[in-house]
Structure formats: structure tokens, C-alpha cells
Write an enzyme that holds these catalytic residues in place. Structure first.
Site, PDB file in Angstrom:
ATOM      1  N   LYS A 189       0.564  -1.297   0.132  1.00 36.99           N
ATOM      2  CA  LYS A 189      -0.038  -0.217  -0.269  1.00 36.99           C
ATOM      3  C   LYS A 189       1.371   1.010   0.070  1.00 36.99           C
ATOM      4  O   LYS A 189       0.465   2.669  -0.751  1.00 36.99           O
ATOM      5  CB  LYS A 189      -1.371  -0.052   1.016  1.00 36.99           C
ATOM      6  CG  LYS A 189      -1.973  -1.065   1.486  1.00 36.99           C
ATOM      7  CD  LYS A 189      -3.059  -0.683   0.476  1.00 36.99           C
ATOM      8  CE  LYS A 189      -3.963  -1.923   0.554  1.00 36.99           C
ATOM      9  NZ  LYS A 189      -4.248  -3.111   1.008  1.00 36.99           N
TER      10      LYS A 189
ATOM     11  N   SER B 169       1.782  -9.563  -1.226  1.00 40.45           N
ATOM     12  CA  SER B 169       1.061  -8.487  -0.947  1.00 40.45           C
ATOM     13  C   SER B 169       1.228  -7.769   0.813  1.00 40.45           C
ATOM     14  O   SER B 169       1.884  -6.716   0.657  1.00 40.45           O
ATOM     15  CB  SER B 169      -0.065  -7.943  -1.417  1.00 40.45           C
ATOM     16  OG  SER B 169      -0.852  -9.193  -0.597  1.00 40.45           O
TER      17      SER B 169
ATOM     18  N   GLU C  76      -9.713   6.003   3.608  1.00 34.39           N
ATOM     19  CA  GLU C  76     -10.753   5.249   3.959  1.00 34.39           C
ATOM     20  C   GLU C  76      -9.518   4.126   4.218  1.00 34.39           C
ATOM     21  O   GLU C  76      -8.207   3.744   3.622  1.00 34.39           O
ATOM     22  CB  GLU C  76     -11.574   4.810   3.294  1.00 34.39           C
ATOM     23  CG  GLU C  76     -11.082   4.051   1.391  1.00 34.39           C
ATOM     24  CD  GLU C  76      -9.789   4.283   0.514  1.00 34.39           C
ATOM     25  OE1 GLU C  76      -8.989   5.564   0.969  1.00 34.39           O
ATOM     26  OE2 GLU C  76      -9.193   3.648   0.510  1.00 34.39           O
TER      27      GLU C  76
END
Ligand SMILES: *Cc1c(COP(=O)(O)O)cnc(C)c1O
Length: 403
Positions: free
Chosen positions: A95, A384, A117
């Protein structure tokens, strides 16, 4: 696929084929156009690229390794299985590649406040982290249910100086958090940039987030060529909104020999409200600014979703994925909660790596296909994120199965 390959650039209204676009209230059109124009200016700007690259290297820790998982390779019977170690990025997931890029863009646009968010909390943590580094005010919207599931990440965000606001509307998860963040953005757009966390939402987000995450695929391409002298047989990644997967896939889209597999959350079965596999149970619709595959009922009401992993628990998929699916360029599969939790344990035992529950879906898919892989197959799983945030969730899930 035409001779020139697949066109991966959206048109000027943000459409990938029939999907994407800008389905937002009038008040958001001006901010989105301003953002699209700013992004269009900086994306080719050499100084911006150098600044981003330096931060990715020295702060995030890129390039992340492409690790040959020898035990897993033997267990599943392929030629070689590599893990792209996004779990080793600062803050523990991919991210931050996107949060960092958007924070730098926000700074160029003169915005001093960022909002975001978050579902699993990873995007909130990544955004709070870069906001702290750049000295920006930071507000994170999070569903109250997710705050409970991911208490550790709430604590991390607050420790990083962010304000975390609990969203108690509806299902109290990611969808409602996005709606709240959009509301804040409309009100405060002069000072504020909204750092959307996946390849979702209205134009220009799906393309911009994909571009910032494509560093994963660009590195993988370089690394696998150096390690094996060739392109991989298949790329496998989990698909929530679709950012880690499209980031890995994008630089290989026009290499037809490379298979690509996106793995969605099958929850506890493909029944209404019990999963988040948009391509298994969804139809084309519009959710939160974009036209794409959405889990909805006959009347267009958004369905409840379920997944053991908060980061995959969303009713829509990024619009570019809908196009890639229609074109047959990417295959989509789903695995269940149980298979994902099993893969969480298995990767820990085989390789000493606890994957995030989201990531465990990709790992589970590869394990399920054990015996079908060939000796010539070279696979890359996008790892990830790391699983530390999920240990309590896994323990609670197992406890729930015993009862
Ligand atoms: C958020 C998250 C995902 C899902 O989001 P995408 O945009 O589909 O990548 C997957 N893995 C991890 C570790 C995450 O934090």
C-alpha cells in the site's frame, strides 16, 4: 488482442473499454478534473520521478526481493516458485507505494491535509506513515467493524499522529469508509487531497494507483529475467480493489506467454452475502464513482460481502480488471476463507513467512493447483503483505470453527 496489444490507458473520461468513468456528484467533478490534470502533468516530470524513486528506495526499502521459495517449489511440483516480497516494504504491505506517490503529488498541488479510507488498516497505516514523514495533517476513515478486526492497525495509525474516525453506517466496513472520506473531500477540497487506497473509484484514481503500484511489476520483470533469463509462466495475486495485482500484471500485459491469475475472496461459499468474488457472483453496475463488476441484487442494491480478510471484503472490483477479464487476458479464481487460513499456516511452515490473510488467498490458489503445475512452470506470487496484523483474526476464526 490486436496486433498492437491491449491498450491499457483509459480514455480522457477515464474508461477502460466500457468500464470506469466518473460517476460522482457534480461537486466532485471539479476536484477530480483538477487531480487528473495535476497527475497528467507530473507523471512524466523527471524531477517528480526522481523524488519518488529516492523515497521508494530509502524510505520504503525498494527494490523488494524476488525470493525463490525452494520448499514450496518442491511441495507444489512446479519448476520454480518466486515470492515478490512486498511484505518487506516499510509498514508491511504494498500500500505504501501508492500512498507515497499520492502524498508527493498532494504536496506538489499545495495540499497540506490528506485523508484516506481503510479496510484492513494497511492503507490507513501507510497513509498515516507518509503523512507523518511529510508533516501533513492526516485523517483516516475506518468502518467500526474493521476497527475491531484490526485493532493493532488502529493503534499504529494513532501512534503515527493520524486521527482515526469510526464509521458506523451500513455494514461498517470499507464501502462506508469510502463514502465518508468522499464527503470529507467535497467539503475540504481546497486544503485536502484524498488518497484512495486501491485501483478503484472515479477517474483518475484507477489509473493513477495502478501506475504507482506498477513498480512491483517493473522490478519483477527485471529480477526474473536476471534470475532465469526469461519471463515467468504465470503471475498470481490476490484481488481486493485490485491494486497489488494490477501493479504486478501491468508491465506484462502485452507479453501473451505470461499467464495472469487474480484470486478473489470466496468467503464461506458463493452464496449471496457470504463472499466477495465479484466475477463469481457480480454483474456490471456502478459503485462509488466507477462502472465495473459489482455484487448487487436484482434491484441494483449492493449486496453484503464477507471475507475472513478485511482487505478483500468489498463489493466492487477495479474497472481495469473488468476489461482484462472480458478480454480473457487475466483469469480470475476464488478461494474460501478456510483455504486462505490453511495457506496462512502452510506458508509459515514451509517458508517461515506469515502472509497477510489477503495474500494467503493467492498462496492458497497455487497450493490448490499442486500437481497440475509442470516442471517448466516458473510462477511468481505477489506477497502483498505480512501476516502479523492477522494473527488474532486467524486465532478467532479457528476458535469459531471449533464451536
Ligand atoms: C489492501 C490489501 C490487499 C487488497 O487490496 P488490492 O488493492 O487488491 O491490492 C491485498 N493484500 C494486502 C496485504 C493488503 O493490505
Amino acid at each position: 488482442m490486436s496486433k498492437r496489444g491491449i491498450n491499457t490507458e483509459p480514455d480522457r473520461h477515464g474508461y477502460f473499454g466500457p468500464y470506469g468513468g466518473m460517476y460522482v456528484p457534480e461537486t466532485l467533478m471539479a476536484p477530480l478534473h483538477e487531480l487528473a490534470a495535476a497527475y497528467q502533468r507530473i507523471r512524466k516530470d523527471g524531477a517528480f520521478k526522481r523524488e519518488l524513486h529516492a523515497h521508494l528506495r530509502d524510505y520504503v526499502g525498494r527494490p523488494t526481493p524476488l525470493y525463490l521459495a525452494e520448499r514450496m517449489t518442491r511441495e507444489i511440483g512446479c519448476g520454480a516458485l518466486y515470492l515478490k516480497r512486498e511484505d518487506l516494504c516499510h509498514t508491511g504491505a504494498h500500500k505504501i507505494n501508492n500512498s507515497l506517490g499520492q502524498a508527493l503529488l498532494a504536496r506538489r498541488m499545495g495540499k497540506k491535509r490528506v485523508i484516506a479510507e481503510t479496510g484492513a488498516g494497511q492503507h490507513g497505516v501507510a497513509t498515516a506513515t507518509v503523512a507523518a514523514m511529510f508533516g501533513m495533517e492526516c485523517v483516516i476513515y475506518m468502518g467500526a467493524v474493521d476497527m475491531e478486526r484490526q485493532a493493532l492497525n488502529v493503534f499504529r495509525m494513532r501512534s503515527l499522529g493520524a486521527e482515526v474516525i469510526a464509521v458506523t453506517a451500513g455494514q461498517q466496513t470499507l464501502k462506508e469508509a469510502i463514502s465518508e472520506a468522499m464527503r470529507d473531500w467535497v467539503t475540504n477540497v481546497r486544503t485536502t487531497h484524498y488518497i484512495l487506497g486501491s485501483a478503484l473509484g472515479a477517474h483518475p484514481y484507477p489509473r493513477m494507483v495502478r501506475d504507482f503500484q506498477s513498480v512491483i511489476g517493473r522490478e519483477t520483470r527485471r529480477q526474473i529475467k536476471r534470475l532465469t533469463g526469461a519471463l515467468p509462466t504465470a503471475l498470481i495475486a490476490c484481488v481486493g480493489g485490485g491494486s497489488n495485482s494490477i501493479g504486478l500484471f501491468h508491465p506484462f500485459i502485452n507479453d501473451p506467454s505470461v499467464r495472469m491469475i487474480g484470486v478473489e475472496a470466496g468467503g464461506d461459499g458463493i452464496r449471496k452475502g457470504r463472499h466477495a468474488a465479484r466475477f463469481a457472483g457480480g454483474k456490471v453496475g456502478i459503485l462509488q464513482g466507477t462502472k465495473t463488476f459489482v455484487l448487487q441484487d436484482r434491484h441494483g442494491q449492493i449486496q453484503l460481502t464477507h471475507s475472513v480478510s478485511a482487505g478483500l471484503d468489498y463489493a466492487a472490483i477495479g474497472p481495469e480488471h473488468s476489461l482484462l477479464r472480458d478480454l480473457g487476458r487475466v483469469e480470475y479464481a476464488h478461494v474460501s476463507d478456510r483455504e486462505a487460513v490453511d495457506a496462512f499456516d502452510t506458508l509459515g511452515r514451509w517458508e517461515g513467512i506469515l502472509p497477510a490473510l489477503e495474500t494467503a488467498h493467492a498462496v492458497a490458489y497455487v497450493i490448490k493447483q499442486a500437481g497440475r503445475w509442470k516442471k517448466r512452470d516458473v510462477l511468481v506470487i505477489n506477497l502483498s503483505g505480512r501476516g502479523d496484523k492477522d494473527v488474532q483474526q486467524v486465532a478467532a476464526w479457528k476458535e469459531g470453527q471449533r464451536r
